[in-house]
Design a protein around this motif. Structure first.
Motif, PDB file in Angstrom:
ATOM      1  N   UNK A  55       0.838  -1.205   0.000  1.00 49.54           N
ATOM      2  CA  UNK A  55       0.000   0.000   0.000  1.00 49.54           C
ATOM      3  C   UNK A  55       0.870   1.251   0.000  1.00 49.54           C
ATOM      4  N   UNK A  56       1.900   1.267   0.817  1.00 46.20           N
ATOM      5  CA  UNK A  56       2.790   2.431   0.885  1.00 46.20           C
ATOM      6  C   UNK A  56       3.508   2.623  -0.450  1.00 46.20           C
ATOM      7  N   UNK A  75       1.323   6.385  -6.985  1.00 40.32           N
ATOM      8  CA  UNK A  75       0.086   7.075  -7.367  1.00 40.32           C
ATOM      9  C   UNK A  75       0.153   8.576  -7.101  1.00 40.32           C
ATOM     10  N   UNK A  76       0.959   8.992  -6.145  1.00 38.80           N
ATOM     11  CA  UNK A  76       1.069  10.411  -5.808  1.00 38.80           C
ATOM     12  C   UNK A  76       2.197  11.106  -6.560  1.00 38.80           C
ATOM     13  N   UNK A 103       3.135  10.621   3.435  1.00 36.33           N
ATOM     14  CA  UNK A 103       3.587  11.656   2.502  1.00 36.33           C
ATOM     15  C   UNK A 103       4.853  12.349   3.044  1.00 36.33           C
ATOM     16  N   UNK A 104       4.844  12.712   4.304  1.00 34.45           N
ATOM     17  CA  UNK A 104       6.000  13.379   4.895  1.00 34.45           C
ATOM     18  C   UNK A 104       7.249  12.521   4.852  1.00 34.45           C
ATOM     19  N   UNK A 153      13.533   2.545  -4.760  1.00 31.54           N
ATOM     20  CA  UNK A 153      12.756   3.624  -4.159  1.00 31.54           C
ATOM     21  C   UNK A 153      11.535   3.088  -3.441  1.00 31.54           C
ATOM     22  N   UNK A 154      10.823   2.167  -4.065  1.00 32.32           N
ATOM     23  CA  UNK A 154       9.601   1.623  -3.469  1.00 32.32           C
ATOM     24  C   UNK A 154       9.886   0.856  -2.181  1.00 32.32           C
TER      25      UNK A 154
END
Length: 75
Positions: A7-8, A14-15, A63-64, A29-30
């Motif tokens: 999910x993360x 997606x963002x 996000x942060x 990166x993921x």
């Protein structure tokens, strides 16, 4: 990869956090931001696993952390 880590990773893609990451470095990166949450913020993964969703509060946290990680990522 466990559900919460997936999910993360999907969230990051997606963002738009992966838009400028070289294709051969996307997996790196993921995986790294997902690991960051597992070590520093286990409650994030726990809540995703428990609820199956990202609340507004979790989104801010993820996000942060992803934004902070991207600043140090050697893409």
């Amino acid at each position: 990869m466990p559900f919460a880590k997936q999910v993360i990773s999907i969230f990051a893609g997606a963002r738009g956090f992966l838009d400028d990451v070289p294709l051969d470095r996307v997996r790196d990166f993921e995986e790294e931001p997902a690991a960051l949450h597992g070590q520093e913020h286990p409650e994030v993964e726990e809540e995703i696993t428990k609820t199956g969703r990202i609340s507004d509060e979790l989104e801010k946290s993820i996000r942060g952390d992803v934004e902070a990680f991207k600043k140090t990522f050697a893409g």
